[in-house]
Design a protein around this motif. Structure first.
Motif, mmCIF file in Angstrom:
data_model
loop_
_atom_site.group_PDB
_atom_site.id
_atom_site.type_symbol
_atom_site.label_atom_id
_atom_site.label_comp_id
_atom_site.label_asym_id
_atom_site.label_seq_id
_atom_site.Cartn_x
_atom_site.Cartn_y
_atom_site.Cartn_z
ATOM 1 N N VAL A 201 52.236 71.787 32.313
ATOM 2 C CA VAL A 201 53.419 71.006 32.709
ATOM 3 C C VAL A 201 53.037 69.716 33.424
ATOM 4 N N LEU A 202 51.782 69.573 33.828
ATOM 5 C CA LEU A 202 51.400 68.429 34.654
ATOM 6 C C LEU A 202 51.632 67.073 33.987
ATOM 7 N N PRO A 203 51.314 66.898 32.692
ATOM 8 C CA PRO A 203 51.584 65.578 32.094
ATOM 9 C C PRO A 203 53.049 65.174 32.201
ATOM 10 N N ALA A 204 53.956 66.124 31.967
ATOM 11 C CA ALA A 204 55.389 65.805 32.032
ATOM 12 C C ALA A 204 55.823 65.482 33.455
ATOM 13 N N TRP A 287 43.308 83.818 15.187
ATOM 14 C CA TRP A 287 44.544 84.410 15.662
ATOM 15 C C TRP A 287 45.742 83.802 14.938
ATOM 16 N N GLY A 288 45.674 83.769 13.622
ATOM 17 C CA GLY A 288 46.794 83.321 12.822
ATOM 18 C C GLY A 288 46.749 81.837 12.520
ATOM 19 N N PHE A 289 47.693 81.409 11.700
ATOM 20 C CA PHE A 289 47.744 80.009 11.284
ATOM 21 C C PHE A 289 48.158 79.139 12.453
ATOM 22 N N THR A 290 47.746 77.893 12.398
ATOM 23 C CA THR A 290 48.133 76.932 13.429
ATOM 24 C C THR A 290 49.020 75.862 12.806
ATOM 25 N N GLY A 291 49.725 75.146 13.659
ATOM 26 C CA GLY A 291 50.635 74.104 13.205
ATOM 27 C C GLY A 291 52.003 74.301 13.832
ATOM 28 N N TRP A 292 52.862 73.273 13.716
ATOM 29 C CA TRP A 292 54.178 73.329 14.350
ATOM 30 C C TRP A 292 55.017 74.494 13.856
ATOM 31 N N TRP A 338 61.650 67.708 31.423
ATOM 32 C CA TRP A 338 61.840 68.923 30.614
ATOM 33 C C TRP A 338 61.333 68.739 29.190
ATOM 34 N N GLY A 339 61.522 67.562 28.629
ATOM 35 C CA GLY A 339 61.042 67.314 27.271
ATOM 36 C C GLY A 339 59.529 67.312 27.187
ATOM 37 N N GLY A 340 58.878 66.705 28.198
ATOM 38 C CA GLY A 340 57.424 66.726 28.213
ATOM 39 C C GLY A 340 56.887 68.136 28.366
ATOM 40 N N TRP A 341 57.519 68.923 29.241
ATOM 41 C CA TRP A 341 57.145 70.340 29.384
ATOM 42 C C TRP A 341 57.210 71.025 28.023
ATOM 43 N N LEU A 342 58.317 70.835 27.305
ATOM 44 C CA LEU A 342 58.489 71.502 26.017
ATOM 45 C C LEU A 342 57.460 71.045 24.998
ATOM 46 N N LEU A 343 57.269 69.744 24.857
ATOM 47 C CA LEU A 343 56.412 69.227 23.798
ATOM 48 C C LEU A 343 54.939 69.569 24.027
ATOM 49 N N VAL A 344 54.460 69.410 25.252
ATOM 50 C CA VAL A 344 53.041 69.691 25.524
ATOM 51 C C VAL A 344 52.749 71.181 25.363
ATOM 52 N N THR A 345 53.612 72.026 25.918
ATOM 53 C CA THR A 345 53.383 73.464 25.825
ATOM 54 C C THR A 345 53.526 73.950 24.389
ATOM 55 N N ALA A 347 53.048 72.191 21.631
ATOM 56 C CA ALA A 347 51.910 71.715 20.861
ATOM 57 C C ALA A 347 50.670 72.564 21.131
ATOM 58 N N THR A 348 50.470 72.938 22.384
ATOM 59 C CA THR A 348 49.318 73.776 22.729
ATOM 60 C C THR A 348 49.415 75.131 22.059
ATOM 61 N N PHE A 349 50.561 75.776 22.152
ATOM 62 C CA PHE A 349 50.729 77.080 21.526
ATOM 63 C C PHE A 349 50.622 76.992 20.004
ATOM 64 N N SER A 350 51.057 75.878 19.439
ATOM 65 C CA SER A 350 51.060 75.736 17.982
ATOM 66 C C SER A 350 49.665 75.542 17.410
ATOM 67 N N TYR A 351 48.794 74.909 18.172
ATOM 68 C CA TYR A 351 47.494 74.523 17.612
ATOM 69 C C TYR A 351 46.299 75.228 18.252
ATOM 70 N N MET A 352 46.491 76.030 19.288
ATOM 71 C CA MET A 352 45.357 76.717 19.894
ATOM 72 C C MET A 352 44.781 77.740 18.921
ATOM 73 N N SER A 353 43.452 77.829 18.895
ATOM 74 C CA SER A 353 42.766 78.679 17.926
ATOM 75 C C SER A 353 42.338 80.021 18.501
ATOM 76 N N GLY A 354 42.393 80.169 19.833
ATOM 77 C CA GLY A 354 41.946 81.400 20.458
ATOM 78 C C GLY A 354 43.054 82.429 20.564
ATOM 79 N N ILE A 355 42.845 83.396 21.450
ATOM 80 C CA ILE A 355 43.809 84.479 21.631
ATOM 81 C C ILE A 355 45.166 83.922 22.039
ATOM 82 N N ILE A 356 46.194 84.328 21.327
ATOM 83 C CA ILE A 356 47.564 83.948 21.675
ATOM 84 C C ILE A 356 48.477 85.093 21.282
ATOM 85 N N HIS A 357 49.452 85.376 22.120
ATOM 86 C CA HIS A 357 50.393 86.454 21.861
ATOM 87 C C HIS A 357 51.820 85.900 21.892
#
Length: 607
Positions: A201-204, A287-292, A338-345, A347-357
């Motif tokens: 959330v820091l960038p936003a 851990w699955g496909f990445t992308g929006w 709020w928009g920056g919080w949404l977009l950065v988080t 994007a991170t969840f969409s493109y991270m390659s490691g463990i994600i649930h």
């Protein structure tokens, strides 16, 4: 204040309208209903995530275990997270006993607190109607109902991040360094709940303050520097204490390969989640496909996607309508926050390659809720403008379509609801386009219809989530499946309690030993520990791949009579990387001690 100001009048800079008489009772009704939703029948989930419940049990018995987040009261190894969430549940267990309620009620109360803080933050900028709608949307987000009824660290993380957003909102009003520093403190403690995820959330937050705070550029930069320092102190003190604490007098840092909290933060539970390079991980290498589209995939969509399109429309519309507002416009600053919080988080969840649930998506819920509340309210107020009414209609239509598609994925679950939401939403969208030409009473009817068809999808899914028991390491939102309980499998990701005979065996002469037993993996150990109430050493930590204890250490523990039994049930050493000490220990025990079977568990008496 309004978030979608007319550029000519700059109405976003006007003070907020005094709350109407209905607002206060509506707000307290929202909190009451949220509390019922999150607290009702909590005990159905039992120990929920036994991995954390066992650590809370340990913290209730040992202050050292509480401080370090140890898996057992004898302080062999910690959980693979910084322990702020365990500080809360450990204290609760000390006060109210070790039981399902003492583990889960704090999370439910954090959910109510998150709704209240989100409401307060949105209300200061966009008024009571937007705030109430934002609170409703957060409460009715399935991922939120899942995590606020579960004992993972995500509940505390979200509460602290929403608190930080509220502090930034207050700081923006008068360029207050004190409020901004408090925001930094909240994010810092969020780090102690779930490490680097708190920093998304820091960038936003920083951008919103840098753009809109009513102070000179130099003062804005100075205030941000102070807030950064406050965050570093509030997060870093714990890392410093752990680093300076004598290694032989504290538990091994679970999740690391070199007994280092810094390595855990930057590696397995930090940058490794982004790159996929996670030493000690087990299971799939990908851990699955990445992308929006990941957020709309089968695993994640049910928890969070219901109002995501509407939130994005609200963000785009708000930024467009405030494009000519003055620099310090609070409405635009709120959208950036709020928009920056949404977009950065996202994007991170969409493109991270490691463990994600899938349950990680609760971190998106406050931002989505705030944007929907702000955008829907302000677009409705501008409904005489064709562009505004078209954008609002699009949000309603897309929400209805999204709900229809998500409901259709749930085979046999409320099959009538999808068509009702879809056709009702499309009808409401058409009416919204012509609302400005209708009488006032009819306009209010259209507003009620729009709410009535956009909230039932996410609301029904949320109620189904709350009504389903959840156990294991990977819970998921939605109605109960054919297993009855929504959670991970046994062994590595799930937990089973010992039978009566094994429990009695573990308790026999337990006072003579530091650990009643040892076994591979934290979830296996957690089940035996919760069932017996005695310390059980988790060899290799969560995945069985941590470098603790070494074979030599384990042999010394056995020689000195500190471990009574070795339990071979559920041994799982399918590591892609990391230490193989668990396999070495298991092989040594099998070669040197006789095995018996108690309640279908292989037991080696090490005494």
């Amino acid at each position: 204040m309004t978030a979608l100001a007319e550029p000519e009048t700059d109405i976003a800079s006007k003070p907020p309208t005094p709350p109407r008489t209905w607002h206060r009772p509506a707000f307290f009704s929202l909190l009451g209903l949220t509390a019922i939703l999150y607290l009702w029948d909590l005990s159905a989930s039992g120990w929920a995530n036994a991995f954390y419940s066992a650590a809370s049990q340990a913290g209730a018995e040992s202050w050292k275990a509480w401080f370090f987040g140890s898996s057992d009261a004898a302080n062999a190894i910690t959980v693979d997270k910084t322990p702020a969430a365990l500080w809360v549940t450990g204290l609760s267990a000390r006060l109210f006993g070790v039981n399902a309620w003492s583990m889960l009620v704090p999370q439910a109360l954090m959910g109510v607190g998150s709704v209240a803080l989100l409401h307060a933050a949105v209300k200061r900028v966009s008024g009571p109607t937007a705030a109430l709608l934002a609170g409703i949307v957060l409460a009715l987000t399935p991922a939120a109902a899942l995590m606020f009824r579960f004992n993972n660290p995500d509940a505390l993380l979200v509460l602290l991040l929403v608190a930080s957003a509220y502090c930034v909102t207050r700081a923006l009003e008068k360029a207050s360094p004190r409020w901004l520093a408090l925001a930094g403190v909240a994010v810092g403690f969020g780090f102690l709940a779930k490490m680097l995820q708190a920093f998304l959330v820091l960038p936003a937050f920083g951008l919103a303050y840098l753009i809109a705070a009513p102070a000179t550029l130099g003062k804005r930069l100075l205030h941000l520097t102070g807030a950064l320092a406050a965050m570093i102190v509030s997060a870093g003190w714990y890392l410093l204490v752990v680093a300076l604490w004598p290694v032989n007098d504290r538990p091994y840092i679970g999740g690391s390969q070199d007994n280092s909290l810094t390595e855990l933060v930057l590696g397995y539970n930090g940058l490794g989640r982004i790159t996929g390079d996670e030493t000690g991980s087990v299971g799939p290498s990908s851990w699955g496909f990445t992308g929006w589209s990941r957020l709309f995939g089968d695993e994640m969509a049910g928890g969070i996607a219901w109002l995501l399109p509407a939130a994005l429309i609200a963000l785009g519309a708000g930024l467009w309508f405030t494009r000519r507002a003055r620099r310090t416009d609070p409405g635009r600053a709120s959208l950036v926050l709020w928009g920056g919080w949404l977009l950065v988080t996202a994007a991170t969840f969409s493109y991270m390659s490691g463990i994600i649930h899938p349950y990680y998506t609760i971190a998106l819920a406050p931002a989505i809720a705030a944007l929907v509340g702000i955008g829907a309210t302000q677009l409705w107020r501008r409904r005489d403008d064709m562009l505004s009414s078209a954008l609002l209609a699009s949000g309603v239509a897309l929400t209805a379509l999204t709900a229809y598609l998500l409901i259709a994925r749930q085979s046999g679950w409320l099959p009538w609801l999808g068509p009702v939401v879809l056709f009702g939403g499309l009808a409401a969208a058409v009416l919204i386009l012509f609302t400005g030409q209708l009488p006032l009473a009819a306009q209010r009817g259209v507003a009620v219809l729009a709410l009535a068809v956009t909230l039932p999808g996410t609301g029904a899914f949320t109620v189904a989530t709350a009504a389903s028991p959840h156990t294991g390491a990977i819970p998921s939102a939605g109605p109960a499946n054919d297993r009855g309980m929504r959670g991970g499998p046994g062994g590595l990701l799930g937990t089973s309690l010992p039978g009566e005979n094994l429990t009695a065996l573990l308790k026999k002469d337990s006072a003579r030993y530091t650990w009643a037993a040892a076994t591979v993996g934290s979830n296996n150990a957690a089940g035996f520990q919760l069932g017996s109430g005695l310390p059980v050493m988790a060899i290799g930590g969560f995945n069985g791949t941590d470098a603790y204890p070494t074979l030599a250490q384990f042999q010394q523990y056995v020689r000195s009579g500190q471990i009574h039994y070795f339990l071979g049930e559920g041994m799982n050493m399918r590591a892609n990387s990391g230490s193989d000490v668990a396999q070495q220990i298991a092989d040594w025990v099998a070669a040197n001690f006789s095995a018996t079977t108690v309640d279908d568990v292989t037991v080696y008496d090490l005494s």
